[in-house]
Write an enzyme that holds these catalytic residues in place. Sequence first.
Site, mmCIF file in Angstrom:
data_model
loop_
_atom_site.group_PDB
_atom_site.id
_atom_site.type_symbol
_atom_site.label_atom_id
_atom_site.label_comp_id
_atom_site.label_asym_id
_atom_site.label_seq_id
_atom_site.Cartn_x
_atom_site.Cartn_y
_atom_site.Cartn_z
ATOM 1 N N HIS A 77 -7.641 -5.205 -1.150
ATOM 2 C CA HIS A 77 -6.491 -4.355 -0.861
ATOM 3 C C HIS A 77 -5.483 -5.034 0.052
ATOM 4 O O HIS A 77 -4.284 -4.765 -0.040
ATOM 5 C CB HIS A 77 -6.971 -3.039 -0.226
ATOM 6 C CG HIS A 77 -5.864 -2.032 -0.058
ATOM 7 N ND1 HIS A 77 -5.175 -1.513 -1.136
ATOM 8 C CD2 HIS A 77 -5.322 -1.460 1.049
ATOM 9 C CE1 HIS A 77 -4.263 -0.654 -0.699
ATOM 10 N NE2 HIS A 77 -4.324 -0.610 0.623
ATOM 11 N N ASP A 116 -9.913 -4.392 -5.300
ATOM 12 C CA ASP A 116 -9.363 -3.454 -4.330
ATOM 13 C C ASP A 116 -10.212 -2.186 -4.326
ATOM 14 O O ASP A 116 -10.268 -1.464 -5.324
ATOM 15 C CB ASP A 116 -7.910 -3.130 -4.706
ATOM 16 C CG ASP A 116 -7.173 -2.330 -3.646
ATOM 17 O OD1 ASP A 116 -7.820 -1.622 -2.872
ATOM 18 O OD2 ASP A 116 -5.931 -2.408 -3.621
ATOM 19 N N SER A 149 0.834 -1.200 0.000
ATOM 20 C CA SER A 149 0.000 0.000 0.000
ATOM 21 C C SER A 149 0.874 1.257 0.000
ATOM 22 O O SER A 149 1.641 1.476 -0.929
ATOM 23 C CB SER A 149 -0.958 -0.043 1.191
ATOM 24 O OG SER A 149 -1.952 0.950 1.077
#
Length: 254
Positions: free
Chosen positions: A230, A200, A102
Amino acid sequence: MPDTPEYLQLPDGQALAYVHHPGNEPGVMFLSGFNSNMEGDKAMALERWCLHRGQQFTRFDYFGHGKSSGKFPEGTIGRWGDDALAILDAVTEGPQLLVGSSMGGWLMLLLAQQRAERIVGLLGLAAAPDFTQRLRDSGLRPGDREQLETQGYCEMPCDYDDGEPYVISAGLLQEAEQHLLLGKPLAIDCPVRLIQGQMDSDVPWEVAMQLLSNIRGSDTEVILVKEGNHRLSGAADIRRMTDIVAQMLDAAKS
């Protein structure tokens, strides 16, 4: 039980918590996500895999995250990028493969341009460059915008872990504009792999495709996971991650 962390003292008096295991090179350095820490599922699974293989491995917490000092709302992309650079320079040894989850995927891209001679590869897991821009443009509710203007911060709901809200500061959003990457050529020539879930809800899969186009090096691939979210932390996701890390490490040695 996770290892007891050591601490890297910074010139400004702050201290970064880290765990470092010496081993074979290239080493593997894990960069966690926004409001996450070095004890997440992916970091710990990758650590176990590296230890089994005898590979050098490093994980750490940014300023205001996990066991490091500092207050999370006072952090910025630049600050956290500097933290990653400090760990790379002071803790790791030799060439490194960076694995960024991320926000960590954003920071690994910045790091690769600052220390190209140290980085042998990048693996992004739902890499989220410029997430602050997407948040500012479409992720804020009217009440959030009003709170940002009047108080300098807002609290946004979190769908992960304990559900504690994220504290988003106006300073974070403003400072991040100095580090935006999408839509410009990226001077990165090492091998890059980007694993991205098509389900996601935080990072559109098109972000990975844009990075594919912008990265200068030719050895860049996007792996789309049809049902991936995600987090990418299920058993199949972990196997995929370690398989690709193995391939990249082996290629770096040849």
